[in-house]
Design a protein around this motif. Structure first.
Motif, short mmCIF file in Angstrom:
data_model
loop_
_atom_site.label_atom_id
_atom_site.label_comp_id
_atom_site.label_asym_id
_atom_site.label_seq_id
_atom_site.Cartn_x
_atom_site.Cartn_y
_atom_site.Cartn_z
N ASP A 175 -5.40 -66.63 31.10
CA ASP A 175 -4.81 -66.48 32.50
C ASP A 175 -4.54 -64.91 32.90
O ASP A 175 -3.72 -64.33 32.12
N LEU A 194 -3.02 -71.48 28.60
CA LEU A 194 -2.76 -70.35 29.55
C LEU A 194 -3.10 -68.83 28.91
O LEU A 194 -3.05 -67.77 29.39
N ARG A 219 2.70 -72.23 36.65
CA ARG A 219 2.16 -72.05 35.54
C ARG A 219 3.16 -71.03 34.53
O ARG A 219 3.27 -71.25 33.31
#
Length: 191
Positions: A134, A131, A100
């Protein structure tokens, strides 16, 4: 040392350079040198495919290994059209935090002028959107970096992104990116 070997290998067959890079990775754990040899050999770099890039990225497991991989190979390969947006998006959906992070750090190549970036707002923000929420610190630090590099090209788009994702962005991301927007610095000194 790497520069000397890049000079010596300048006219080498691209397959040889790629094989040498694999040897350095697999048997000597010289990740950065392997990536640099490929990046500095036009023929070897141009032969990178999605499968090749995935193979070269196997084992990324730290801040330095990810950033070396994404800044030196993955991002430039993506910028130059050697790999697809879909590959980077798959990385953004990976369970592994390092892949990621690699997706976000790859956007840096799209935007750093000194390394051939011209400012790719749509592709950068597409990965950032994937993302935005995240909460892994290695990922949101990379998100901050990706957005800060984009500020130079389109501050309004970055400001709109901050506004749109305000409820899910880590406080650090908001602080560092706002600092960059307002002062041009990630962390301006306090008087």
């Amino acid at each position: 040392v790497r520069r000397e070997y890049s000079r010596r290998l300048r006219d080498a067959d691209p397959a040889l350079v790629l094989a040498l890079a694999r040897e350095l990775l697999e048997n000597y754990r010289r990740r950065w040198v392997a990536y640099e040899l490929i990046a500095e050999h036009k023929g070897a770099f141009q032969r990178l495919s999605e499968a090749e890039l995935q193979e070269l990225g196997q084992g990324i497991d730290s801040w330095s290994s990810v950033d070396s991989f994404a800044r030196t190979l993955a991002g430039p390969a993506w910028r130059d059209g050697l790999v697809s947006d879909e590959l980077i998006h798959r990385w953004a959906h990976a369970r592994d935090r390092w892949w990621r992070r690699a997706a976000l750090v790859s956007t840096v190549a799209l935007n750093v002028r000194s390394h051939g970036g011209t400012g790719d707002v749509p592709r950068t923000l597409a990965v950032c959107r994937l993302l935005a929420g995240d909460q892994d610190d290695m990922v949101y630090k990379a998100l901050s970096w990706a957005l800060r590099e984009l500020v130079v090209h389109d501050p309004a788009a970055v400001e709109a992104f901050l506004h749109e994702y305000d409820g899910v962005l880590a406080a650090r991301v908001k602080r560092e990116v706002r600092n960059k927007l307002e002062t041009g610095l990630k962390n301006p000194r306090q008087p």
